[in-house]
Design an enzyme around this catalytic site. Structure first.
Site, PDB file in Angstrom:
ATOM      1  N   ASP A 131      -4.460  -5.185   0.879  1.00  0.00           N
ATOM      2  CA  ASP A 131      -5.515  -5.510   1.839  1.00  0.00           C
ATOM      3  C   ASP A 131      -6.846  -4.910   1.397  1.00  0.00           C
ATOM      4  O   ASP A 131      -7.879  -5.191   2.001  1.00  0.00           O
ATOM      5  CB  ASP A 131      -5.155  -4.979   3.235  1.00  0.00           C
ATOM      6  CG  ASP A 131      -4.265  -5.952   3.991  1.00  0.00           C
ATOM      7  OD1 ASP A 131      -4.166  -7.118   3.569  1.00  0.00           O
ATOM      8  OD2 ASP A 131      -3.668  -5.544   5.006  1.00  0.00           O
TER       9      ASP A 131
ATOM     10  N   ASP B 161      34.492  23.664 -16.654  1.00  0.00           N
ATOM     11  CA  ASP B 161      34.600  22.295 -16.156  1.00  0.00           C
ATOM     12  C   ASP B 161      36.045  21.827 -16.040  1.00  0.00           C
ATOM     13  O   ASP B 161      36.896  22.185 -16.851  1.00  0.00           O
ATOM     14  CB  ASP B 161      33.825  21.346 -17.073  1.00  0.00           C
ATOM     15  CG  ASP B 161      32.331  21.528 -16.896  1.00  0.00           C
ATOM     16  OD1 ASP B 161      31.919  21.819 -15.757  1.00  0.00           O
ATOM     17  OD2 ASP B 161      31.599  21.411 -17.883  1.00  0.00           O
TER      18      ASP B 161
ATOM     19  N   CYS C  50       3.410 -11.513   1.407  1.00  0.00           N
ATOM     20  CA  CYS C  50       2.422 -10.532   1.847  1.00  0.00           C
ATOM     21  C   CYS C  50       3.183  -9.503   2.684  1.00  0.00           C
ATOM     22  O   CYS C  50       4.173  -9.836   3.334  1.00  0.00           O
ATOM     23  CB  CYS C  50       1.360 -11.231   2.690  1.00  0.00           C
ATOM     24  SG  CYS C  50       0.082 -10.136   3.357  1.00  0.00           S
TER      25      CYS C  50
ATOM     26  N   ASP D  77      -5.276 -17.871   8.722  1.00  0.00           N
ATOM     27  CA  ASP D  77      -4.512 -16.618   8.789  1.00  0.00           C
ATOM     28  C   ASP D  77      -4.061 -16.345  10.220  1.00  0.00           C
ATOM     29  O   ASP D  77      -4.023 -17.245  11.075  1.00  0.00           O
ATOM     30  CB  ASP D  77      -5.375 -15.477   8.201  1.00  0.00           C
ATOM     31  CG  ASP D  77      -4.551 -14.399   7.529  1.00  0.00           C
ATOM     32  OD1 ASP D  77      -3.967 -13.571   8.258  1.00  0.00           O
ATOM     33  OD2 ASP D  77      -4.468 -14.371   6.287  1.00  0.00           O
ATOM     34  N   ASP D  78      -3.741 -15.110  10.503  1.00  0.00           N
ATOM     35  CA  ASP D  78      -3.210 -14.652  11.793  1.00  0.00           C
ATOM     36  C   ASP D  78      -4.096 -15.114  12.966  1.00  0.00           C
ATOM     37  O   ASP D  78      -5.318 -15.152  12.841  1.00  0.00           O
ATOM     38  CB  ASP D  78      -3.188 -13.116  11.735  1.00  0.00           C
ATOM     39  CG  ASP D  78      -2.360 -12.501  12.831  1.00  0.00           C
ATOM     40  OD1 ASP D  78      -1.856 -13.231  13.695  1.00  0.00           O
ATOM     41  OD2 ASP D  78      -2.221 -11.263  12.801  1.00  0.00           O
TER      42      ASP D  78
ATOM     43  N   ARG E  40       2.070  -1.326  14.579  1.00  0.00           N
ATOM     44  CA  ARG E  40       1.052  -2.350  14.831  1.00  0.00           C
ATOM     45  C   ARG E  40       1.414  -3.132  16.109  1.00  0.00           C
ATOM     46  O   ARG E  40       1.312  -4.345  16.162  1.00  0.00           O
ATOM     47  CB  ARG E  40       0.931  -3.312  13.644  1.00  0.00           C
ATOM     48  CG  ARG E  40      -0.430  -3.947  13.549  1.00  0.00           C
ATOM     49  CD  ARG E  40      -0.436  -5.150  12.611  1.00  0.00           C
ATOM     50  NE  ARG E  40      -1.794  -5.641  12.428  1.00  0.00           N
ATOM     51  CZ  ARG E  40      -2.105  -6.838  11.992  1.00  0.00           C
ATOM     52  NH1 ARG E  40      -1.168  -7.695  11.671  1.00  0.00           N
ATOM     53  NH2 ARG E  40      -3.353  -7.203  11.858  1.00  0.00           N
TER      54      ARG E  40
ATOM     55  N   LYS F  18       1.525 -18.459   3.942  1.00  0.00           N
ATOM     56  CA  LYS F  18       1.418 -17.026   3.651  1.00  0.00           C
ATOM     57  C   LYS F  18       2.408 -16.325   4.578  1.00  0.00           C
ATOM     58  O   LYS F  18       2.259 -16.365   5.795  1.00  0.00           O
ATOM     59  CB  LYS F  18      -0.017 -16.557   3.914  1.00  0.00           C
ATOM     60  CG  LYS F  18      -0.239 -15.066   3.728  1.00  0.00           C
ATOM     61  CD  LYS F  18      -1.719 -14.732   3.943  1.00  0.00           C
ATOM     62  CE  LYS F  18      -1.970 -13.235   3.950  1.00  0.00           C
ATOM     63  NZ  LYS F  18      -3.378 -12.917   4.294  1.00  0.00           N
ATOM     64  N   TRP F  19       3.425 -15.702   4.004  1.00  0.00           N
ATOM     65  CA  TRP F  19       4.533 -15.081   4.750  1.00  0.00           C
ATOM     66  C   TRP F  19       4.292 -13.576   4.765  1.00  0.00           C
ATOM     67  O   TRP F  19       4.448 -12.913   3.758  1.00  0.00           O
ATOM     68  CB  TRP F  19       5.841 -15.420   4.055  1.00  0.00           C
ATOM     69  CG  TRP F  19       7.104 -14.861   4.603  1.00  0.00           C
ATOM     70  CD1 TRP F  19       7.320 -13.614   5.116  1.00  0.00           C
ATOM     71  CD2 TRP F  19       8.370 -15.528   4.666  1.00  0.00           C
ATOM     72  NE1 TRP F  19       8.627 -13.471   5.488  1.00  0.00           N
ATOM     73  CE2 TRP F  19       9.302 -14.625   5.223  1.00  0.00           C
ATOM     74  CE3 TRP F  19       8.814 -16.803   4.290  1.00  0.00           C
ATOM     75  CZ2 TRP F  19      10.642 -14.955   5.416  1.00  0.00           C
ATOM     76  CZ3 TRP F  19      10.150 -17.125   4.478  1.00  0.00           C
ATOM     77  CH2 TRP F  19      11.051 -16.206   5.045  1.00  0.00           C
ATOM     78  N   ASP F  20       3.927 -13.067   5.930  1.00  0.00           N
ATOM     79  CA  ASP F  20       3.522 -11.659   6.046  1.00  0.00           C
ATOM     80  C   ASP F  20       4.658 -10.816   6.630  1.00  0.00           C
ATOM     81  O   ASP F  20       5.607 -11.333   7.233  1.00  0.00           O
ATOM     82  CB  ASP F  20       2.270 -11.574   6.937  1.00  0.00           C
ATOM     83  CG  ASP F  20       1.380 -10.397   6.586  1.00  0.00           C
ATOM     84  OD1 ASP F  20       1.849  -9.458   5.936  1.00  0.00           O
ATOM     85  OD2 ASP F  20       0.190 -10.421   6.989  1.00  0.00           O
TER      86      ASP F  20
HETATM   87  C1  GLA Z   1      -1.885  -8.220   7.004  1.00  0.00           C
HETATM   88  C2  GLA Z   1      -2.269  -8.989   5.763  1.00  0.00           C
HETATM   89  C3  GLA Z   1      -3.662  -9.531   5.904  1.00  0.00           C
HETATM   90  C4  GLA Z   1      -3.757 -10.398   7.133  1.00  0.00           C
HETATM   91  C5  GLA Z   1      -3.310  -9.611   8.346  1.00  0.00           C
HETATM   92  C6  GLA Z   1      -3.225 -10.498   9.584  1.00  0.00           C
HETATM   93  O1  GLA Z   1      -2.598  -7.042   7.099  1.00  0.00           O
HETATM   94  O2  GLA Z   1      -2.149  -8.197   4.621  1.00  0.00           O
HETATM   95  O3  GLA Z   1      -4.035 -10.260   4.757  1.00  0.00           O
HETATM   96  O4  GLA Z   1      -2.964 -11.545   6.970  1.00  0.00           O
HETATM   97  O5  GLA Z   1      -2.042  -9.017   8.163  1.00  0.00           O
HETATM   98  O6  GLA Z   1      -2.793  -9.802  10.690  1.00  0.00           O
END
Ligand code: GLA
Length: 724
Positions: free
Chosen positions: A544, A57, A522, A362-363, A439, A472-474
């Site tokens: 999920d 070393d 999320c 949701d979405d 997606r 809910k902030w994905d």
């Molecule tokens: C993700 C989230 C779900 C839902 C979908 C909507 O998969 O984990 O809970 O909100 O998106 O597109």
């Protein structure tokens, strides 16, 4: 006092709850690590240094005649590349002449009564903080190593700052958050591996000579959690030593445990240096993300509770960390994209008065979002679906006495969106190359201030113009192209870290800017469940996968590091949408009471019996909510290895507990199963409501609780204990 410096020996003693961490300035002025583990006295532990096997070393320059001085043999606090340390290093700098070596020596130390914030990044708060400054031997580059210890938590927070005091630019090729050394390799590693819908499954594997490593490269902490532990081979849930390392970071990371040819182990990690570099201009400073080290001599469960306490008291948004949680009804699995005002109102009406207090849309409520191929970024209401805008649905929700929540995916953009048509360059993509879609969507380049301004304005104006109580902030796809149109070529490898900084800026401005709104995180389920985001989001959608059986595994694994208060759980419909499995309605609710709870199903399709059951289920959650949010968690049947799952949520003063046990499959002529609770006070006599019995904690823990032999698969057994 948590931090002590012995001037004579030049040893630093960091003393948090139950542990000592000792390092010092050695003969050559280098910071050498000596000990991390169960609390010891303030002895001079250097007697245990080993100086063997040196032969080939390289000596520290200037110490050729001293066989003891050799970078390769030091346990480094800051390990550098190029001058004799053959291990993985934690810092690699490229100087203007292209050389990539450095040597850092002790310069000074300071003890701060209060921990300073890390610029641009979330971090632990409170605690006494030691800052040790080291200077590069030949240049004006300094590194400040920060250590924060807590009297009330068995954790140590660390990060580093690198300051370029030279006249030219330097490049950081690697800038990890920490290095810790262990004198032997009789350990295993534990990590939390996972994928979409089966997040955070504990995995143990022995160390071997060479490196055990985990990393992510796609701009998010991801389903492979930024956590690694080193534990004794015999460590169990209740006994033995374990050392945890958890990065407070949300982008590409790496954690490594390297065993060298002398059997010593070095653990390190931070920002993933694969495809990373950072141009540090003259006068600039670079801060690494924080790492939180935990020590437990009381098994994996002890480490979990150390993290839970530390994160609740020193990291998670204090506005909500101990607050009563919304019990939600979310329409995602009920309707997916197919809804209108009437359908949503009907879902709410059924559970009005049940105790469910928040409806989450949701979405699918915005732009032309009728499926997942379009409209991310177009944050205005789809009036085709929702006549009258959000006002109608929010008005109805509030008239039922419920709060209103809304889904956003702020960091994303669909190629088929008005936003993309107006600003195609805002999406992360390399011009002239077809982009990778995940997606069907792209990621916004939130390293750019104008993009962040758009996102902040879009979300905040929806909040301002509507009465929104919850968001809910994905985040549904990982980053691919590691490139930004706004960066010069030599800075392109900064992109993934800049993305994290952009994300934290968004969180600061949107979440801190709307302090009365409750934000749940999320990420395509629980794909970015990390301590940095828990600083902003008091709870996170865990997976999920809402199947009760699979949830026992995901929730068990998540709780290895993260407190139940952060682990968002829902009761959903059967057959379950992810697994096709049917489990009893009561089981789904009991398992969903592991953390903050809610429902995610079409309430209009519930049977009368189920509708009647909801009220009692919500009451049951409310009764144990303070234990879920602020209590201690004890695990005593691991569903990854057992047909059973069992946990106790125990009050801090041990006056109450709720034990939840679960059996997966019935077996004919089965054993008479007993569970053996943990965490009770041995001397306290408890009334066990379901057994109508008064028994001491010692008896319950030693003699156990027999589970009835009901021949029902996926059955839960709940026991409420209260001090007599
Ligand atoms: C993700 C989230 C779900 C839902 C979908 C909507 O998969 O984990 O809970 O909100 O998106 O597109």
């Amino acid at each position: 006092m948590a931090i002590y410096f012995d001037e004579a020996s030049k040893l630093f003693y960091l003393e948090g709850k139950g542990y000592s961490y000792v390092f010092g300035v050695n003969e050559v002025g280098f910071l050498e690590h000596y000990y991390f583990g169960r609390r010891i006295g303030r002895d001079d532990v250097r007697y245990a240094r080993a100086f063997s096997g040196r032969y080939a070393d390289a000596a520290v320059p200037g110490y050729t005649d001293d066989i003891h001085q050799c970078y390769n043999h030091y346990g480094a606090e800051l390990s550098c590349y190029g001058v004799g340390d053959n291990h993985e290093c934690s810092l690699q700098i490229r100087h203007p002449d292209g050389s990539r070596l450095s040597e850092f020596f002790y310069e000074s130390y300071e003890i701060l009564g209060e921990k300073p914030k890390i610029a641009g990044m979330p971090s632990m708060t409170g605690g006494e903080t030691l800052v040790v400054t080291v200077k590069e031997k030949y240049t004006d580059i300094r590194v400040r190593l920060y250590y924060t210890a807590y009297d009330d938590a068995s954790v140590l927070a660390r990060h580093a700052e690198i300051e370029n005091g030279t006249k030219g630019d330097i490049d950081l090729l690697r800038a990890y958050s920490f290095t810790v050394n262990f004198p032997h390799h009789d350990y295993e590693t534990m990590t939390l591996e996972g994928a979409w819908a089966r997040e955070r499954h504990p995995e143990r594997r022995p160390l071997h000579h060479g490196t055990v490593a985990i990393d992510t490269k796609m701009g998010a902490s991801g389903t492979l959690n930024p956590f690694m532990a080193l534990l004794d081979k015999n460590t169990t849930e209740d006994a033995g030593e374990i050392f945890g390392f958890n990065l407070v970071y949300s982008s590409s990371f790496v954690l490594k445990a390297q065993t060298d040819n002398m059997g010593k182990v070095r653990v390190m990690g931070g920002i993933n240096d694969f495809d990373f570099s950072w141009r540090l201009a003259s006068g600039e400073c670079f801060a690494t993300p924080e790492v939180v080290l935990a020590y437990s001599g009381e098994g994996i469960g002890g480490m979990s509770r150390a993290y839970h306490d530390a994160y609740r008291e020193h990291l998670i948004n204090p506005r909500f960390v101990h607050a009563k949680r919304p019990v939600v009804i979310n329409n995602w699995e009920a309707t997916y994209f197919d809804f209108n005002n009437e359908r949503l109102m009907a879902i709410m009406d059924v559970v009005s008065g049940s105790g469910i207090d928040t409806f989450v849309l949701d979405d699918g409520w915005f732009g032309t979002r009728n499926d997942d191929h379009q409209a991310l970024g177009d944050w205005y209401v789809n009036e085709e679906k929702l006549k009258g805008g959000l006002k109608t649905i929010i008005g109805h929700c509030h008239s039922l006495g419920m709060k209103f929540g809304l889904w956003f995916e702020p960091e994303m953009i669909s190629p088929n969106s008005d936003l993309y048509r107006a600003h195609p360059d805002w999406a992360i993509a390399v011009p002239g190359r077809e982009s990778a879609l995940g997606r069907f969507q792209m990621v916004l380049d939130i390293t750019r201030p104008e993009v962040r301004d758009y996102v902040v304005n879009a979300v905040c104006s929806m909040i301002r113009d509507n009465e929104i109580d919850y968001i809910k902030w994905d985040f549904n796809r990982l980053l691919t192209e590691n490139w930004s149109a706004a960066l010069p070529a030599e800075r392109e490898q900064e992109m993934h870290h800049r993305y994290a900084l952009g994300l934290y800026d968004l969180c600061e401005r949107i979440i801190e800017g709307n302090p009365t709104v409750f934000f749940e995180g999320c990420a395509g389920g629980g794909g970015r469940f990390d301590p940095a985001l828990l600083h902003y989001f008091p709870q996170y959608w865990t997976s999920d996968d809402t199947d009760a059986y699979m949830r026992t595994q995901v929730q068990y694994g998540t709780s290895i590091v993260y407190p139940p208060s952060t682990i968002s759980c829902h009761t959903s419909i059967c057959p379950n949408h992810q697994t096709g499995r049917t489990t009893p309605f009561a089981t789904r609710a009991d398992i969903a009471h592991f953390g903050p709870t809610g429902y995610e199903l079409d309430t209009t399709k519930m049977t009368e019996e189920e509708k009647d059951a909801v009220r009692g289920q919500v009451d049951a959650f409310r009764e144990m909510e303070d234990l879920v949010v602020s209590g201690d968690l004890y695990r005593f049947e691991d569903p990854h290895t057992s047909n059973y799952f069992a946990v106790a949520h125990v009050a801090k003063d041990k006056s109450r507990a709720v034990i939840t046990a679960f059996r997966a499959l019935v077996r004919a002529n089965d054993e008479n199963k007993r569970i053996y609770p943990r965490g009770l006070d041995a001397d306290t006599v408890y009334y066990v409501r379901e057994m109508d019995a008064k028994l001491s904690g010692a008896t319950l823990m030693q003699v156990g609780i027999p589970l009835p032999n009901d021949p029902v698969d996926f059955k839960t057994f709940v026991f409420h204990l209260s001090k007599v």
